[in-house]
Scaffold this motif. Structure first.
Motif, PDB file in Angstrom:
ATOM      1  N   LEU A 102      -5.700  48.982  39.679  1.00  0.00           N
ATOM      2  CA  LEU A 102      -5.616  47.537  39.703  1.00  0.00           C
ATOM      3  C   LEU A 102      -6.854  46.815  39.218  1.00  0.00           C
ATOM      4  O   LEU A 102      -6.738  45.725  38.660  1.00  0.00           O
ATOM      5  N   PRO A 103      -8.072  47.354  39.377  1.00  0.00           N
ATOM      6  CA  PRO A 103      -9.217  46.629  38.848  1.00  0.00           C
ATOM      7  C   PRO A 103      -9.152  46.387  37.350  1.00  0.00           C
ATOM      8  O   PRO A 103      -9.803  45.506  36.834  1.00  0.00           O
ATOM      9  N   ASP A 121     -15.225  36.829  38.722  1.00  0.00           N
ATOM     10  CA  ASP A 121     -16.344  36.717  39.662  1.00  0.00           C
ATOM     11  C   ASP A 121     -16.147  37.563  40.911  1.00  0.00           C
ATOM     12  O   ASP A 121     -17.104  37.861  41.626  1.00  0.00           O
ATOM     13  N   ALA A 122     -14.898  37.936  41.181  1.00  0.00           N
ATOM     14  CA  ALA A 122     -14.570  38.895  42.245  1.00  0.00           C
ATOM     15  C   ALA A 122     -15.091  38.500  43.615  1.00  0.00           C
ATOM     16  O   ALA A 122     -15.581  39.339  44.371  1.00  0.00           O
ATOM     17  N   GLN A 123     -14.982  37.226  43.957  1.00  0.00           N
ATOM     18  CA  GLN A 123     -15.328  36.787  45.304  1.00  0.00           C
ATOM     19  C   GLN A 123     -14.039  36.764  46.133  1.00  0.00           C
ATOM     20  O   GLN A 123     -13.142  35.960  45.870  1.00  0.00           O
ATOM     21  N   PRO A 124     -13.922  37.646  47.126  1.00  0.00           N
ATOM     22  CA  PRO A 124     -12.650  37.805  47.842  1.00  0.00           C
ATOM     23  C   PRO A 124     -12.059  36.512  48.387  1.00  0.00           C
ATOM     24  O   PRO A 124     -10.853  36.284  48.251  1.00  0.00           O
ATOM     25  N   ALA A 125     -12.867  35.672  48.994  1.00  0.00           N
ATOM     26  CA  ALA A 125     -12.336  34.443  49.590  1.00  0.00           C
ATOM     27  C   ALA A 125     -11.720  33.540  48.531  1.00  0.00           C
ATOM     28  O   ALA A 125     -10.664  32.929  48.749  1.00  0.00           O
ATOM     29  N   GLN A 126     -12.374  33.445  47.372  1.00  0.00           N
ATOM     30  CA  GLN A 126     -11.852  32.591  46.313  1.00  0.00           C
ATOM     31  C   GLN A 126     -10.574  33.162  45.718  1.00  0.00           C
ATOM     32  O   GLN A 126      -9.645  32.417  45.380  1.00  0.00           O
ATOM     33  N   SER A 159     -19.221  41.971  34.697  1.00  0.00           N
ATOM     34  CA  SER A 159     -18.209  42.785  35.373  1.00  0.00           C
ATOM     35  C   SER A 159     -18.643  44.233  35.553  1.00  0.00           C
ATOM     36  O   SER A 159     -17.900  45.032  36.135  1.00  0.00           O
ATOM     37  N   LEU A 160     -19.840  44.576  35.089  1.00  0.00           N
ATOM     38  CA  LEU A 160     -20.311  45.958  35.153  1.00  0.00           C
ATOM     39  C   LEU A 160     -21.343  46.135  36.264  1.00  0.00           C
ATOM     40  O   LEU A 160     -22.172  45.247  36.484  1.00  0.00           O
ATOM     41  N   PRO A 161     -21.350  47.274  36.943  1.00  0.00           N
ATOM     42  CA  PRO A 161     -22.314  47.518  38.026  1.00  0.00           C
ATOM     43  C   PRO A 161     -23.679  47.973  37.496  1.00  0.00           C
ATOM     44  O   PRO A 161     -24.160  49.062  37.816  1.00  0.00           O
ATOM     45  N   ILE A 162     -24.284  47.121  36.688  1.00  0.00           N
ATOM     46  CA  ILE A 162     -25.543  47.508  36.048  1.00  0.00           C
ATOM     47  C   ILE A 162     -26.651  47.668  37.076  1.00  0.00           C
ATOM     48  O   ILE A 162     -27.490  48.584  36.968  1.00  0.00           O
ATOM     49  N   GLY A 191     -17.735  45.329  42.551  1.00  0.00           N
ATOM     50  CA  GLY A 191     -17.760  46.697  42.063  1.00  0.00           C
ATOM     51  C   GLY A 191     -16.752  47.575  42.772  1.00  0.00           C
ATOM     52  O   GLY A 191     -16.107  47.191  43.757  1.00  0.00           O
ATOM     53  N   HIS A 192     -16.610  48.791  42.259  1.00  0.00           N
ATOM     54  CA  HIS A 192     -15.661  49.740  42.815  1.00  0.00           C
ATOM     55  C   HIS A 192     -16.100  50.131  44.223  1.00  0.00           C
ATOM     56  O   HIS A 192     -17.297  50.342  44.474  1.00  0.00           O
TER      57      HIS A 192
END
Length: 334
Positions: free
Chosen positions: A19-20, A74-79, A286-289, A319-320
């Motif tokens: 899903l990501p 942006d992957a902010q769960p609440a939003q 979007s990358l876990p740099i 991130g994952h």
């Protein structure tokens, strides 16, 4: 785990893997200015403009889609959670707009990613129905087919998925959109670890003006490169990352991937140079740099820099889940 719960565990693990990818390959904004904002990581601007449109035109399908993309990026769960009612309102006002159903599926998919086993299972039916409806309403929209294909490949039959459905989706696309079908067949091949076959199919795709198809080809080639790296095939992974970097030098992912290759081959200084370069390219948010740079600094023995980066990565909460868990474990040891 008792056998009767095995399908639930299978679905949860599959959703974590699949899903990501959904929003990453799903760029179908008809406004070129909005698409440019998304492509260039200007998510706050895209969100603001989408909300402004929605205020003037509640339930507007393209504004709902733009808002969903901006928040998912942006992957902010609440939003993300707060955007689900917006997508539902879009469907209520425009039930025949495929993008309303599609964005609901992606938002619910993001919720399933964070959810526990039973919650993910409870969401599976709505996710499937959203993508199936999106495809039915807009059969030529490739991003809708990608979402449905990924669900079919991720979910077991008990949740409405399965590889037979995935293969049929690819077959049914052939007559109408042969280039899209080629990419879908490659996705099936990837799921079966037939990476050589998948690469051949993907490099042969001619996306034309279909930005969603072009993004999907790039994303799936990137997935193959990552999988080859995980399979301890660094030479093949490096070759594919290099080819992707040449194909589109504006994207961060391939350069980031080359940094991962260097880290895992014991060349942390070169990895840090590549990660720094990746930070200047589109898609880097979007990358876990931070996480990957921390691993490189650990190889170099600089615990202070590694700890600061790991804390930053964990605090962001993106991130994952596997990477976040590893980062937390490393922080405890530091």
């Amino acid at each position: 785990m008792p056998p009767r719960f095995a399908p639930l565990r299978t679905l949860t693990l599959a959703l974590l893997c699949a899903l990501p990818m959904l929003p990453a390959t799903a760029q179908s904004l008809r406004d070129p200015a909005w698409e440019a904002l998304l492509e260039n990581d200007r998510h706050a601007e895209l969100e603001a403009q989408a909300r402004q449109r929605l205020k003037a035109e509640p339930g507007d399908p393209q504004a709902t889609l733009a808002l969903g993309f901006a928040l998912l990026a942006d992957a902010q769960p609440a939003q993300v959670d707060a955007a689900v009612p917006v997508a539902e309102a879009c469907i209520a006002r425009h039930p025949d707009a495929g993008e309303c159903h599609y964005v609901l599926g992606t938002l619910l998919g993001a919720q399933a990613l964070r959810a526990g086993m039973f919650k993910a299972m409870s969401l599976a039916g709505r996710i499937r129905e959203s993508f199936e409806k999106a495809v039915a309403l807009q059969p030529d929209a490739f991003n809708h087919r990608v979402g449905l294909m990924q669900f079919y490949m991720a979910a077991p039959g008990i949740a409405g998925g399965g590889m037979d459905k995935a293969r049929e989706l690819a077959r049914s696309t052939e007559a109408r959109q042969p280039e899209q079908a080629r990419c879908l067949r490659a996705m099936v091949a990837i799921s079966e670890d037939k990476f050589d076959e998948a690469e051949k199919l993907l490099w042969a795709v001619q996306p034309g003006n279909d930005n969603a198809l072009r993004s999907a080809v790039y994303a799936n080639l990137g997935q193959i490169a990552v999988q080859r790296l995980s399979n301890k095939q660094p030479t093949q992974a490096q070759s594919l990352f290099e080819r992707l970097a040449q194909a589109d030098p504006t994207r961060a992912f391939a350069v980031y991937g080359l940094g991962r290759v260097k880290t895992e081959s014991g060349a942390p200084q070169e990895a840090l140079r590549l990660f720094a370069q990746a930070r200047t390219l589109r898609g880097q948010l979007s990358l876990p740099i931070d996480y990957r740079e921390a691993l490189a600094w650990l190889q170099l023995g600089d615990l202070a820099k590694a700890k600061a980066l790991l804390q930053k990565f964990v605090s962001a909460g993106r991130g994952h889940p596997k990477n976040l868990e590893d980062a937390k474990a490393r922080l405890e040891k530091l």
